[in-house]
Write a protein that holds these residues in place. Structure first.
Motif, PDB file in Angstrom:
ATOM      1  N   LYS B  82       0.834  -1.199   0.000  1.00  0.00           N
ATOM      2  CA  LYS B  82       0.000   0.000   0.000  1.00  0.00           C
ATOM      3  C   LYS B  82       0.873   1.256   0.000  1.00  0.00           C
ATOM      4  N   PRO B 170      -3.725  -7.981 -10.531  1.00  0.00           N
ATOM      5  CA  PRO B 170      -4.667  -7.792  -9.416  1.00  0.00           C
ATOM      6  C   PRO B 170      -4.396  -6.552  -8.561  1.00  0.00           C
ATOM      7  N   LYS B 172      -4.574  -3.250  -6.763  1.00  0.00           N
ATOM      8  CA  LYS B 172      -5.627  -2.249  -6.595  1.00  0.00           C
ATOM      9  C   LYS B 172      -5.004  -0.852  -6.671  1.00  0.00           C
ATOM     10  N   PRO B 173      -5.825   0.180  -6.907  1.00  0.00           N
ATOM     11  CA  PRO B 173      -5.264   1.530  -6.950  1.00  0.00           C
ATOM     12  C   PRO B 173      -4.473   1.844  -5.682  1.00  0.00           C
ATOM     13  N   ARG B 187       0.318   0.785  -8.975  1.00  0.00           N
ATOM     14  CA  ARG B 187      -0.832   1.379  -9.659  1.00  0.00           C
ATOM     15  C   ARG B 187      -1.027   2.802  -9.117  1.00  0.00           C
ATOM     16  N   ASP B 194      -5.939   6.256 -14.628  1.00  0.00           N
ATOM     17  CA  ASP B 194      -5.470   4.954 -14.178  1.00  0.00           C
ATOM     18  C   ASP B 194      -4.132   4.657 -14.860  1.00  0.00           C
TER      19      ASP B 194
END
Lengths: 131, 364
Positions: B82, B170, B172-173, B187, B194
């Motif tokens: 993250k 897979p 995620k933002p 990402r 995006d």
């Protein structure tokens, strides 16, 4: 290499001039100048009827990058401005010597045209101006 | 001659107009900044951002270090990979730099900081690290390519080897992950679209760039990067904030983690004082109502007296209008004037972002 038509005269500040049959002079910026400035997004035109002196800033071209003054190559009265640039400033990029003209002057001292550079001199000037 | 990224020859070959950026020879555009901008909003473009500084932070107490160093709180990062956006402040609450930090393991974070602030950032990171026995390791042997736009993910995924794709697909933002050795795929981005930011060995960068190019991903210069981030409502360090402005005055309050109360991050006391005393200025978005172009450092005049200044101004290719960020008196209302070549032009005060995912976010 940028395009430098032989039938035009050029100022050191990168404007071109075309002497019309009626004695008026059309002014724009050179292909080299539009390329250096990049995508045009706004053109501030002079007022028709405005008297300008040679080397006086009388219009502004703004690209995404920067605002740049356009100088009157010779003295005279502004007799017409290219209103089309208000909505389509990118015309200056697309057709710098044609539809991208900026204003037309009625010269007050036509001899000043002789002091401008011809295409060959402008090419030499560009070569010495850029490293 | 400045520093060159591993992709320098690619920029030259693609007709890039190279300019000095923080000591690096970087492409400002490859012909038309506006076309490159639209291409990112409508398809996919790629940016060489190898000039940015990648720093790996390791050690048992790296979490404590970052809780002290950053105004945002890495405790918000629960899942591996993250990312967190944060400012790094000095004791008086001024912004030393803004950055992204990725949580990888309890003893390993990766940080990406700006190129223009490289030297002072590295000195500050090192200086603060000593007390926490954290190892601060710069990774200059890595390149970084950002691929952005509605088609960016699909174009990238199609080029990746199976094992790397299995990691990238897979995501995620706002997550990143290692894939196949030293490839790091995130990402994230700086355009409001995006896409991915990929940190990879310099030795792999040229081949991957060429593959992307062949797949129709268009090289995009720093010029478009600037108009894209401005439309997306993202601050630029050095223009919109610096060591003389706090995050509270820079529309970055959302990045300051006040809780828990006892977390004593650098600059906290100064920010608390500022919050108690009330702010005298704020950073807002402007939309020019009259014709013209907003530019950095133009003067802003507000109705009840007081002046401000545009910190980032440009023409928005998506909105076809002039937009800006401006630092203005805190009491500024819904309209103001901007002085352009001696004339006062009307502007509306708006809340960024101006554009997200290709769509206007403000009324024109």
């Amino acid at each position: 290499m940028s395009n430098i038509p032989v039938d035009l005269k050029y100022a050191k500040t990168h404007e071109w001039t075309r002497l019309n049959d009626d004695g008026s002079v059309t002014v724009g910026i050179s292909d080299n100048a539009q390329e250096q400035l990049g995508d045009m997004v706004f053109v501030e035109l002079p007022e028709p009827g405005q008297e300008v002196a040679a080397a006086e800033a009388c219009a502004v071209v703004e690209s995404v990058k920067a605002a740049s003054d356009v100088y009157a190559p010779i003295s005279g009265e502004v007799v017409e401005v290219n209103e089309g640039l208000t909505d389509s400033p990118e015309t200056v990029n697309q057709d710098a010597y044609g539809a991208g003209w900026i204003f037309r002057l009625q010269p007050s001292a036509a001899a000043e045209l002789e002091e401008l550079m011809d295409a060959e001199a402008y090419e030499v000037f560009l070569a010495s101006d850029t490293h | 001659m400045g520093n060159k990224t591993p992709l320098y020859d690619e920029h030259v070959a693609a007709g890039g107009k190279l300019v000095d950026f923080a000591g690096w020879d970087m492409p400002i555009n490859y012909g038309s900044q506006i076309e490159e901008h639209h291409n990112v909003r409508n398809a996919a473009g790629m940016f060489d951002v190898s000039h940015m500084t990648v720093v790996d932070l390791t050690g048992e107490r790296v979490g404590d270090y970052l809780r002290h160093l950053l105004a945002n709180n890495v405790d918000r990062l629960k899942d591996s990979g993250k990312a967190l956006y944060s400012c790094m402040l000095n004791e008086s609450g001024g912004v030393i730099d803004d950055l992204i930090v990725y949580y990888l393991r309890d003893d390993f974070y990766r940080m990406v900081v700006n190129a223009g602030t490289h030297d002072k950032d590295m000195a500050w990171l090192e200086q603060q690290a000593a007390a926490f026995s954290v190892k601060v390791q710069e990774r200059p042997e890595l390149a970084m390519i950002a691929i952005q736009g509605p088609e960016a993910r699909a174009r990238v995924l199609a080029l990746l080897s199976e094992d790397v794709r299995a990691v990238a697909e897979p995501l995620k933002p706002f997550f990143g992950a290692f894939a196949g050795g030293d490839w790091f795929i995130a990402r994230t981005g700086y355009t409001g679209e995006d896409g991915f930011e990929i940190i990879l060995p310099a030795t792999d960068a040229v081949r991957f760039w060429q593959q992307l190019h062949a797949a129709g991903v268009r090289p995009t210069g720093l010029g478009a990067r600037d108009t894209l981030r401005l439309e997306a409502g993202m601050n630029l360090y050095g223009s919109d904030m610096d060591e003389t402005t706090s995050p509270l005055e820079s529309a970055l309050s959302w990045t300051v983690a006040w809780d828990p109360q006892e977390r004593d991050f650098i600059g906290r006391q100064a920010l608390e004082r500022q919050r108690e005393q009330g702010l005298s200025r704020k950073l807002v978005g402007l939309l020019l109502v009259d014709k013209g172009v907003l530019r950095n450092h133009q003067k802003v005049v507000v109705e009840n007296g007081g002046e401000g200044e545009i910190t980032s101004g440009s023409f928005s290719p998506t909105l076809q209008r002039a937009i800006a960020f401006a630092r203005v008196p805190a009491g500024t209302g819904e309209t103001c004037k901007v002085e352009i070549r001696g004339k006062l032009l009307s502007a509306r005060v708006v809340k960024p972002p101006f554009v997200r995912n290709g769509k206007a976010q403000i009324e024109l």
